[in-house]
Design a protein around this motif. Sequence first.
Motif, PDB file in Angstrom:
ATOM      1  N   ASP B 388      28.054  -9.619  17.135  1.00 46.71           N
ATOM      2  CA  ASP B 388      26.790 -10.030  16.090  1.00 46.71           C
ATOM      3  C   ASP B 388      27.245 -10.128  14.799  1.00 46.71           C
ATOM      4  OD1 ASP B 388      24.804  -9.905  14.010  1.00 46.71           O
ATOM      5  OD2 ASP B 388      24.049  -7.751  14.626  1.00 46.71           O
ATOM      6  N   ALA B 391      27.055  -8.789  11.237  1.00 40.41           N
ATOM      7  CA  ALA B 391      27.013  -6.905  11.212  1.00 40.41           C
ATOM      8  C   ALA B 391      28.015  -7.189  10.756  1.00 40.41           C
ATOM      9  CB  ALA B 391      26.808  -6.246  12.293  1.00 40.41           C
ATOM     10  N   CYS B 392      29.114  -8.151  11.859  1.00 42.21           N
ATOM     11  CA  CYS B 392      30.490  -8.495  11.643  1.00 42.21           C
ATOM     12  C   CYS B 392      30.976  -8.921  10.653  1.00 42.21           C
ATOM     13  CB  CYS B 392      30.969  -8.743  12.520  1.00 42.21           C
ATOM     14  SG  CYS B 392      31.689 -10.498  12.723  1.00 42.21           S
ATOM     15  N   LEU B 393      30.406  -9.477   9.422  1.00 38.11           N
ATOM     16  CA  LEU B 393      30.501  -9.908   8.009  1.00 38.11           C
ATOM     17  C   LEU B 393      29.932  -9.024   7.031  1.00 38.11           C
ATOM     18  CD1 LEU B 393      29.992 -13.539   9.113  1.00 38.11           C
ATOM     19  CD2 LEU B 393      31.713 -12.922   8.382  1.00 38.11           C
ATOM     20  N   ASN B 394      30.516  -8.963   6.231  1.00 39.69           N
ATOM     21  CA  ASN B 394      30.334  -8.007   4.691  1.00 39.69           C
ATOM     22  C   ASN B 394      29.332  -8.446   4.260  1.00 39.69           C
ATOM     23  OD1 ASN B 394      30.533  -6.599   2.645  1.00 39.69           O
ATOM     24  ND2 ASN B 394      32.644  -6.281   2.753  1.00 39.69           N
TER      25      ASN B 394
END
Lengths: 292, 553
Positions: B388, B391-394
């Motif tokens: 995803d 979801a894995c990026l701030n």
Amino acid sequence: MNGPLPNPAAALLAWRPCSLSARLARVGIWVVLAYLLVAVVTGPLVALGWLPDPGSGLDQPIYAAPGWSHWCGTDRLGRDVCVRTLSGAGVALQVVLLALLLALVVGVPLGMLSGYLGGPVDRLLVLLMDTLYTLPVLLLSVVLAFLLGRGLPNAAAALCVVYIPQYFRVVRNQTASVKAELYVEAAQSLGAGPVWILRRYLFRNVITSVPVVLTLNAADAVLVLGGLGFLGLGLPDSVPEWGSDLQEALTALPTGIWWTALYPGLAMFVLVLGLSFLGEGLDAWVSRDGRS
Amino acid sequence: MLFSSLHDAPRCGRLPMGSTGPILLLEGLTVAYPPAGGAAAEPVLRGLDLTLQPGERLALVGPSGCGKSTVARAVLQLLPPGSRSGGRLELLGRDPRRLGRAALNRLRGEAVGLVFQDPMTRLNPLLSIGDHLTDTLRAHRPGDPRRELRARALDLLQRVGIEADRFGSYPHEFSGGMRQRVAIALAMALRPPLVIADEPTTSLDVAVSGQVMAELTGLCRELGSALLLITHDLATAGRWCDRLAVLHEGRLLEEGPAQRVLGAPSEPLTRRLVAAARRREGGASPEPPRAPVVLELHQLRCWHPLPGLPWQQRWLKAVDGVSLQLHAGETVGVVGASGCGKSTLCRALMGLAPVRGGEVLLQGRDLRRLRGGALREARRRLQMVFQDPLACLNPAMTVEEAIADPLLIHGLADRPEARRRAHEQLEAVGLPAAFGPRLPRQLSGGQQQRVAIARALVLRPTVLLCDESVSMLDAEVQAEVLDLLRDLQQRLGLGMIFVTHDLGVASGFCHRVIVLDRGRIAEEGPGDVLLCAPMAPITRRLVEACPRLPPAA
């Protein structure tokens, strides 16, 4: 999200919110801005001699009723109530700001650390903070103010201890939930250490809930500072402060001298109200933002 | 909707279920969402015509953003407040837009059942499965005695293949497929003449989604309900529906029998979609390159302790003795049903899950023996692209900050240099440098995944792990991202481990495929060979479960 507005002042003037909380927040912003203006302006005006010195009153009549020479009358030492009330705004804002800043500087990093590390560190810190939290606010700051003695930084320190647990709690819980997000794991997999993750990944996502607590606490802190002053603790006698003025006014109130009590009390009341409105408005705005 | 008050509602009589007209009639339907952030309200649907006869199964397909899900929301009046809608919309001969709250509540559930994409977020975690069902039944039939409701709920659960002793279980105790079955039971509880399923199997693996779709369509047939299936997966649409409607930019592009539309599409866009879907069904696996080994696993084991007595330690053997060799420039596919240990394998390689035994040799150095700075340095050579991308990026970091961050973490560049390299990477993955100051959520899914790839590659790794990296994207975007990965691999000589549940995608993309089953390697070989002649039972099951497009006419 909109881009950065070209002129925040113009945007504020043009802002016509429709919901109740936003309207209240608007009132709150104006009130707080007015107090800030008073705080900034009163000092120079006194220094220029346009306003009488809030500390000197020996050559003036005592308990003079409000009139043209003294708009809000004078107190039992002949000091001008109007100037003292105006100067009190600056003092109150200074102490409250310093106290909250101290509470932020201590509470937020501790909360982030506790939430991120978990385990025994977390349990110990939570126990400590919860213990602090259970003590009555005024009792705690009275004891601290007594121990630290009088003075502006001392009063701020006495106040800040009360608020550290609140920031700690909010930030700790937020950190613990954000910690489980995938992007934190992704950063770990990139080789980021705990400090880096706390600073670059958690801080900005955790800090969003703090402004609400901050404004609500500011309102509370004004009251606690007033309470300390009323008890003769906190600030030295030479500094004009609403709480101590109210305490002095109490003795004269039965004799019909109402102006020494009314104006400092009113000033405190309106500031607390303004800050509360601002906090509630911010709260509604933040939670709406979270929902959508 | 379950807790809606009905007692003060004017009773709107029985819904006209026996009528012979169409169940759903849309004519020139337009929908515009309320304007957000100062942007003008762009209509999502611009004049959609669609009819659905009783008992018919229609699939609504199209690229992401074409307005598929908006149709479902418009029919059920679940649009956000402030949305504008025009044109004709008739559900059982009545316009849901003109109904009052109480009548609408009866309509939802009694006339239309809805199955959502992610069942976990739609179930109340504090209500047991049985309570969900009895609650729905009670809301619509307030007078019925408790025992009868319970019996009906049990009957419903049995029909979707859930045993009666799970009646008191809570949603978190169920797997994704089981939860989706509960959602289907809920949608079917009141025997609605129309069931709308919005991407019901996207979050499930191939084998389970096949079973779920079989149950959904079987129940629809049994009860005579019409099915409106909203999906981006053409093969699923073709496998389970009689008719297919292709949507593009809020308009109906093409409509017809599924066999015809998929076999001989007439519109260019449909042809493109079908071609993309056909490509991902697997083509010939490319020849593996002759190159040195970059990553070697020897008997890798990841065991998690299960709760139990300390002297009778039981283990969950998520990965149990996996060995493999990865050459530079080679892609190894890791395929398996959910729970086979493929994600744990990735996490263990990235150091996110504990490894219990075995060796991980990255360019000849055993990662398990390295410590501190040497480990960090070695790990730089191994990067991962997650499933995803959002979801894995701030969420608080701009795209260029996110890509530059790995360089700063490892102290490989100062800020301006890192920014410059981030812009280079953006261009390398086919995004304009102007995307730099944007936030991840302002990009589309495909663009987000490109950013995630750029971020993984900025450290110049030799091995890239892709954990289901394309499974959330629709067929066309998926093909684009796969092309990008292939291109980057050839340019940089990357060794890739490509984890997926889709054997079709793996066979066309990977040089070799490993099929995992319960933490062990069940079968290994070129993907196209596995697809044509599966040997291991698990491989056979995966191949059979995979819905396929009908042959081109």
